[in-house]
Design a protein around this motif. Sequence first.
Motif, PDB file in Angstrom:
ATOM      1  N   ILE A 222      41.588  44.321  28.572  1.00 51.18           N
ATOM      2  CA  ILE A 222      41.420  43.010  29.192  1.00 51.18           C
ATOM      3  C   ILE A 222      41.474  41.990  28.064  1.00 51.18           C
ATOM      4  CG2 ILE A 222      39.862  41.532  30.523  1.00 51.18           C
ATOM      5  CD1 ILE A 222      39.169  45.137  30.779  1.00 51.18           C
TER       6      ILE A 222
ATOM      7  N   TYR B 195      41.853  37.710  26.852  1.00 47.50           N
ATOM      8  CA  TYR B 195      41.760  36.300  27.230  1.00 47.50           C
ATOM      9  C   TYR B 195      41.328  35.482  26.025  1.00 47.50           C
ATOM     10  CZ  TYR B 195      36.843  37.506  27.455  1.00 47.50           C
ATOM     11  OH  TYR B 195      35.585  37.970  27.132  1.00 47.50           O
TER      12      TYR B 195
ATOM     13  N   GLN C 149      33.055  40.102  36.518  1.00 48.28           N
ATOM     14  CA  GLN C 149      34.481  39.809  36.624  1.00 48.28           C
ATOM     15  C   GLN C 149      34.700  38.315  36.866  1.00 48.28           C
ATOM     16  OE1 GLN C 149      36.420  41.651  40.051  1.00 48.28           O
ATOM     17  NE2 GLN C 149      38.027  42.392  38.689  1.00 48.28           N
TER      18      GLN C 149
ATOM     19  N   THR D 224      33.856  36.370  33.706  1.00 44.40           N
ATOM     20  CA  THR D 224      34.936  36.531  32.729  1.00 44.40           C
ATOM     21  C   THR D 224      36.057  35.534  33.026  1.00 44.40           C
ATOM     22  OG1 THR D 224      34.416  38.878  32.456  1.00 44.40           O
ATOM     23  CG2 THR D 224      36.581  38.142  31.695  1.00 44.40           C
TER      24      THR D 224
ATOM     25  N   VAL E 129      43.104  35.633  32.569  1.00 44.71           N
ATOM     26  CA  VAL E 129      42.698  36.957  32.094  1.00 44.71           C
ATOM     27  C   VAL E 129      43.848  37.922  32.365  1.00 44.71           C
ATOM     28  CG1 VAL E 129      41.039  38.842  32.370  1.00 44.71           C
ATOM     29  CG2 VAL E 129      40.276  36.468  32.624  1.00 44.71           C
TER      30      VAL E 129
ATOM     31  N   VAL F 208      44.866  41.921  32.458  1.00 44.91           N
ATOM     32  CA  VAL F 208      44.401  43.309  32.477  1.00 44.91           C
ATOM     33  C   VAL F 208      45.635  44.197  32.391  1.00 44.91           C
ATOM     34  CG1 VAL F 208      43.154  45.084  33.759  1.00 44.91           C
ATOM     35  CG2 VAL F 208      42.405  42.687  33.897  1.00 44.91           C
TER      36      VAL F 208
END
Length: 104
Positions: free
Chosen positions: A6, A8, A77, A80, A88, A90
Motif C-alpha cells: 500500500i 501513498y 482504511q 489511511t 492510495v 494497493v
Amino acid sequence: MKHFMIRYQFKNGTTEEWHREIGRFIKAIDGDPELKGRIGYRVLKARDDGSYFHLASVSDDAAQKALQSRDFFRAYQETTRKVAGGEVTVTPIEVIDQTAASLS
C-alpha cells in the motif's frame, strides 16, 4: 501466502497522530485471536519525504476476509485514505526470494 504493498503520500494531519493510529491498528490485529499469526503488517516511511509503504501479508483467503470484516480495519482504511488525500495505491506483490532473517 498473499502479499500487498500500500503506497501513498502523507498529506493531512500530523505524523505523530498517524503513527499512533498505525500502532493501534497493529495492536488490534495482534490482539485478535482469529488474526494473530495469520496477518503480517509492516509500515515504512521514506526518510526524506512523506512517502509511506505498508507491506501486508495474509496467510490465506479466510484470514483476509476475517480482517476485512473487522470494524477496526474499515476505520483504519478510511483514515489511511484521509491522511493520503484520497490517493492510495494497493498493489498485490509476490516474493521471489528472501534471506532467512527478517530485518526490523
